[in-house]
Motif scaffolding. Structure first.
Motif, PDB file in Angstrom:
ATOM      1  N   ALA A   1      61.932  33.542 -24.928  1.00  0.00           N
ATOM      2  CA  ALA A   1      62.130  34.456 -26.053  1.00  0.00           C
ATOM      3  C   ALA A   1      63.595  34.830 -26.204  1.00  0.00           C
ATOM      4  CB  ALA A   1      61.280  35.712 -25.864  1.00  0.00           C
ATOM      5  N   GLU A   2      64.359  34.771 -25.112  1.00  0.00           N
ATOM      6  CA  GLU A   2      65.786  35.097 -25.151  1.00  0.00           C
ATOM      7  C   GLU A   2      66.657  33.855 -25.322  1.00  0.00           C
ATOM      8  OE1 GLU A   2      67.059  38.083 -25.371  1.00  0.00           O
ATOM      9  OE2 GLU A   2      64.988  38.849 -25.389  1.00  0.00           O
ATOM     10  N   GLY A   3      66.021  32.737 -25.644  1.00  0.00           N
ATOM     11  CA  GLY A   3      66.776  31.525 -25.947  1.00  0.00           C
ATOM     12  C   GLY A   3      67.305  30.777 -24.734  1.00  0.00           C
ATOM     13  N   CYS A   4      66.739  31.025 -23.551  1.00  0.00           N
ATOM     14  CA  CYS A   4      67.179  30.286 -22.365  1.00  0.00           C
ATOM     15  C   CYS A   4      65.961  29.717 -21.642  1.00  0.00           C
ATOM     16  CB  CYS A   4      67.999  31.174 -21.434  1.00  0.00           C
ATOM     17  SG  CYS A   4      67.188  32.715 -20.962  1.00  0.00           S
ATOM     18  N   GLU A   5      66.193  28.726 -20.800  1.00  0.00           N
ATOM     19  CA  GLU A   5      65.102  28.121 -20.053  1.00  0.00           C
ATOM     20  C   GLU A   5      64.989  28.789 -18.691  1.00  0.00           C
ATOM     21  OE1 GLU A   5      65.294  23.915 -19.813  1.00  0.00           O
ATOM     22  OE2 GLU A   5      65.303  23.629 -21.994  1.00  0.00           O
ATOM     23  N   PRO A   6      63.763  29.053 -18.241  1.00  0.00           N
ATOM     24  CA  PRO A   6      63.616  29.683 -16.921  1.00  0.00           C
ATOM     25  C   PRO A   6      63.952  28.697 -15.803  1.00  0.00           C
ATOM     26  CG  PRO A   6      61.469  29.087 -17.807  1.00  0.00           C
ATOM     27  CD  PRO A   6      62.460  28.814 -18.896  1.00  0.00           C
ATOM     28  N   ALA A   7      64.567  29.223 -14.751  1.00  0.00           N
ATOM     29  CA  ALA A   7      64.706  28.421 -13.541  1.00  0.00           C
ATOM     30  C   ALA A   7      63.328  28.273 -12.910  1.00  0.00           C
ATOM     31  CB  ALA A   7      65.666  29.104 -12.573  1.00  0.00           C
ATOM     32  N   SER A   8      63.168  27.291 -12.056  1.00  0.00           N
ATOM     33  CA  SER A   8      61.853  27.055 -11.470  1.00  0.00           C
ATOM     34  C   SER A   8      61.975  26.620 -10.016  1.00  0.00           C
ATOM     35  CB  SER A   8      61.083  26.008 -12.279  1.00  0.00           C
ATOM     36  OG  SER A   8      61.784  24.783 -12.313  1.00  0.00           O
ATOM     37  N   ILE A   9      60.910  26.844  -9.288  1.00  0.00           N
ATOM     38  CA  ILE A   9      60.714  26.269  -7.963  1.00  0.00           C
ATOM     39  C   ILE A   9      59.515  25.345  -8.085  1.00  0.00           C
ATOM     40  CG2 ILE A   9      60.008  26.728  -5.595  1.00  0.00           C
ATOM     41  CD1 ILE A   9      61.606  29.305  -5.707  1.00  0.00           C
ATOM     42  N   VAL A  10      59.719  24.076  -7.784  1.00  0.00           N
ATOM     43  CA  VAL A  10      58.677  23.063  -7.938  1.00  0.00           C
ATOM     44  C   VAL A  10      58.040  22.787  -6.582  1.00  0.00           C
ATOM     45  CG1 VAL A  10      58.174  20.672  -8.565  1.00  0.00           C
ATOM     46  CG2 VAL A  10      59.771  22.011  -9.949  1.00  0.00           C
ATOM     47  N   LEU A  11      56.731  22.948  -6.527  1.00  0.00           N
ATOM     48  CA  LEU A  11      55.954  22.612  -5.343  1.00  0.00           C
ATOM     49  C   LEU A  11      55.345  21.233  -5.546  1.00  0.00           C
ATOM     50  CD1 LEU A  11      54.462  23.426  -2.646  1.00  0.00           C
ATOM     51  CD2 LEU A  11      52.613  24.277  -4.134  1.00  0.00           C
ATOM     52  N   ALA A  12      55.566  20.338  -4.601  1.00  0.00           N
ATOM     53  CA  ALA A  12      55.032  18.985  -4.707  1.00  0.00           C
ATOM     54  C   ALA A  12      54.603  18.504  -3.330  1.00  0.00           C
ATOM     55  CB  ALA A  12      56.066  18.027  -5.287  1.00  0.00           C
ATOM     56  N   ARG A  13      53.620  17.656  -3.294  1.00  0.00           N
ATOM     57  CA  ARG A  13      53.216  17.026  -2.049  1.00  0.00           C
ATOM     58  C   ARG A  13      54.300  16.037  -1.631  1.00  0.00           C
ATOM     59  NH1 ARG A  13      48.738  12.690  -1.403  1.00  0.00           N
ATOM     60  NH2 ARG A  13      48.491  12.606   0.858  1.00  0.00           N
ATOM     61  N   GLY A  14      54.748  16.107  -0.392  1.00  0.00           N
ATOM     62  CA  GLY A  14      55.843  15.270   0.075  1.00  0.00           C
ATOM     63  C   GLY A  14      55.376  14.016   0.773  1.00  0.00           C
ATOM     64  N   TRP A  15      56.294  13.074   0.904  1.00  0.00           N
ATOM     65  CA  TRP A  15      55.998  11.851   1.644  1.00  0.00           C
ATOM     66  C   TRP A  15      55.643  12.171   3.086  1.00  0.00           C
ATOM     67  CZ3 TRP A  15      60.610   8.151   0.110  1.00  0.00           C
ATOM     68  CH2 TRP A  15      60.361   7.640  -1.172  1.00  0.00           C
ATOM     69  N   SER A  16      54.786  11.331   3.673  1.00  0.00           N
ATOM     70  CA  SER A  16      54.517  11.433   5.098  1.00  0.00           C
ATOM     71  C   SER A  16      55.761  11.017   5.873  1.00  0.00           C
ATOM     72  CB  SER A  16      53.347  10.524   5.478  1.00  0.00           C
ATOM     73  OG  SER A  16      53.712   9.162   5.306  1.00  0.00           O
ATOM     74  N   VAL A  17      55.808  11.374   7.155  1.00  0.00           N
ATOM     75  CA  VAL A  17      56.939  10.985   7.991  1.00  0.00           C
ATOM     76  C   VAL A  17      57.060   9.474   8.056  1.00  0.00           C
ATOM     77  CG1 VAL A  17      57.883  11.049  10.329  1.00  0.00           C
ATOM     78  CG2 VAL A  17      56.827  13.096   9.357  1.00  0.00           C
ATOM     79  N   ALA A  18      55.919   8.780   8.154  1.00  0.00           N
ATOM     80  CA  ALA A  18      55.942   7.320   8.247  1.00  0.00           C
ATOM     81  C   ALA A  18      56.507   6.695   6.973  1.00  0.00           C
ATOM     82  CB  ALA A  18      54.538   6.789   8.520  1.00  0.00           C
ATOM     83  N   LYS A  19      56.077   7.198   5.814  1.00  0.00           N
ATOM     84  CA  LYS A  19      56.565   6.653   4.552  1.00  0.00           C
ATOM     85  C   LYS A  19      58.045   6.943   4.379  1.00  0.00           C
ATOM     86  CE  LYS A  19      55.488   6.424  -0.383  1.00  0.00           C
ATOM     87  NZ  LYS A  19      54.511   6.824  -1.440  1.00  0.00           N
ATOM     88  N   GLN A  20      58.462   8.131   4.748  1.00  0.00           N
ATOM     89  CA  GLN A  20      59.872   8.484   4.642  1.00  0.00           C
ATOM     90  C   GLN A  20      60.711   7.602   5.570  1.00  0.00           C
ATOM     91  OE1 GLN A  20      60.919  12.393   6.091  1.00  0.00           O
ATOM     92  NE2 GLN A  20      62.546  12.611   4.574  1.00  0.00           N
ATOM     93  N   THR A  21      60.219   7.368   6.787  1.00  0.00           N
ATOM     94  CA  THR A  21      60.954   6.531   7.746  1.00  0.00           C
ATOM     95  C   THR A  21      61.087   5.107   7.236  1.00  0.00           C
ATOM     96  OG1 THR A  21      60.177   7.886   9.600  1.00  0.00           O
ATOM     97  CG2 THR A  21      60.991   5.676  10.119  1.00  0.00           C
ATOM     98  N   ASP A  22      60.002   4.557   6.697  1.00  0.00           N
ATOM     99  CA  ASP A  22      60.053   3.206   6.147  1.00  0.00           C
ATOM    100  C   ASP A  22      61.066   3.107   5.019  1.00  0.00           C
ATOM    101  OD1 ASP A  22      58.156   2.329   7.931  1.00  0.00           O
ATOM    102  OD2 ASP A  22      56.479   2.447   6.521  1.00  0.00           O
ATOM    103  N   ALA A  23      61.094   4.135   4.150  1.00  0.00           N
ATOM    104  CA  ALA A  23      62.031   4.121   3.023  1.00  0.00           C
ATOM    105  C   ALA A  23      63.474   4.176   3.515  1.00  0.00           C
ATOM    106  CB  ALA A  23      61.743   5.293   2.093  1.00  0.00           C
TER     107      ALA A  23
END
Length: 291
Positions: free
Chosen positions: A193-215
Motif C-alpha cells: 500500500a505504501e508502494g514498496c515490496e516487503p522483505a521476506s524470509i524464505v523457508l525451503a527444504r534443503g538438500w541432504s548432506v549426501a546431495k550437497q557433497t556430491d554437488a
C-alpha cells in the motif's frame, strides 16, 4: 534441532523418524493437492486438465507458526540477521509449522524477482488460479488479505514507510511453483500500500548432506578441468574467483517439498471438499468436481 548460521541464511537440521508435521502438503491421485494444518484442510488444489495451472480453494482457520514480530530497532544488515535468527528459533519451537526431520533453509531476501509481489500475489479469496504458463512464482495468502485502510493498518504502513517492518515469512512449496505466506499477511499489505515490496524470509527444504557433497565434488572436479585448460595466470585467477564464489550456492540448494498421501486418497480429498461445499464455496467454484 541443530542450527548453522550462514551469510543471510540459516540451516536447520534434525534427525529422527519421518513423521507428518502439523502443517503439511498432501496429495491424491495425479492432480489433487491439500494443505493441512493440525487436522484442518485449509487449502485444496486441483491441477487443470491441460496441466498448465492449479485451481485453489482456501478456508479460514490457518494459524501462523510465529508470535507477533517486533519492529526493527534499526534498519540495515544487523536487523536482517536478528530477524532471521529470531524466526529460526521460533520455528524450531513452533507446534504448527511444516518442519520435519531433514535439512531446512531460511534465507533473507530484500526482494523477490521483479514484479512478483505486484503481479503474482493471489488476492482472490477463497478461490484462485495459479497459471504455470507464465512461469508462475505465485505468493499465496493462507487467510483473506486485510483492506489497506482498515483501522489497525496505519501503524504498519508507517513502519513500512520507515523501513522498519519485519519481513514476511514465505514457505516455498514446489507443488504450487511458488510460496505460501506463513506469517506477515498484514505486513505485506502495508508495504504494498505504501508502494514498496516487503522483505521476506524464505523457508525451503534443503538438500541432504549426501546431495550437497556430491554437488560440491562435481563442482570441484569441473573447476580442476577448467583451470587445467587455462595457461594465462590472470585468466586462471579470474576463473578461480568466479567458481569459488559459485560454490556458496551449494549451501542453499532447494529440495522439492515433501508431501504425504491424503487419508482416503481421492475420496478423502473429495470429502474434504464436500465438508464445506455449499456453506463456503462461492460462485467462483461452481464448476469444481462433484466427485
Amino acid at each position: 534441532m541443530k542450527r548453522q548460521d550462514l551469510d543471510d541464511a540459516i540451516v536447520l537440521s534434525a534427525t529422527g523418524p519421518l513423521r507428518r508435521p502439523p502443517l503439511r502438503m498432501e496429495v491424491a491421485g495425479a492432480d489433487r493437492m491439500l494443505l493441512r494444518q493440525q487436522g484442518l484442510a485449509i487449502l485444496l488444489g486441483r491441477i487443470d486438465a491441460t496441466r498448465t495451472g492449479v485451481e485453489l480453494f482456501r478456508r479460514t482457520g490457518f494459524r501462523s507458526p510465529l508470535p507477533p514480530l517486533s519492529p526493527a530497532p534499526q534498519a540495515g544488515p544487523a536487523s536482517h540477521k536478528q530477524w532471521l535468527s529470531d524466526v529460526a528459533d521460533l520455528l524450531a519451537r513452533a507446534d504448527n509449522s511444516p518442519l520435519h526431520p531433514g535439512r531446512w533453509l531460511l534465507e533473507y531476501r530484500e526482494r523477490l524477482a521483479p514484479g512478483t509481489w505486484k503481479g503474482e500475489l493471489l488476492r482472490d479469496w477463497p478461490g484462485g488460479y495459479l497459471d504455470w504458463r507464465r512461469g508462475c512464482t505465485a505468493v499465496i495468502p493462507l487467510r483473506p488479505l486485510t483492506d489497506p485502510d482498515a483501522p489497525w493498518m496505519p501503524p504498519l504502513r508507517q513502519r513500512a514507510r520507515a523501513g522498519e517492518l519485519a519481513p514476511v515469512l514465505l514457505w516455498e512449496v514446489s507443488g504450487f511453483d511458488g510460496w505460501a505466506i506463513l506469517d506477515g499477511h498484514d505486513r505485506a499489505v502495508a508495504a504494498l500500500a505504501e508502494g514498496c515490496e516487503p522483505a521476506s524470509i524464505v523457508l525451503a527444504r534443503g538438500w541432504s548432506v549426501a546431495k550437497q557433497t556430491d554437488a560440491i565434488l562435481g563442482a570441484v572436479d569441473h573447476q580442476r578441468k577448467v583451470l587445467a585448460g587455462l595457461r594465462d595466470e590472470e585468466a586462471r585467477r579470474a576463473a578461480t574467483e568466479r567458481m569459488d564464489a559459485g560454490m556458496a550456492r551449494f549451501a542453499y540448494g532447494h529440495e522439492r517439498t515433501m508431501a504425504w498421501p491424503v487419508p482416503g486418497g481421492l475420496s478423502g480429498w473429495t470429502a474434504a471438499l464436500m465438508d464445506y461445499r455449499g456453506s463456503q464455496l462461492t460462485t467462483h467454484q461452481q464448476h469444481w468436481p462433484q466427485s
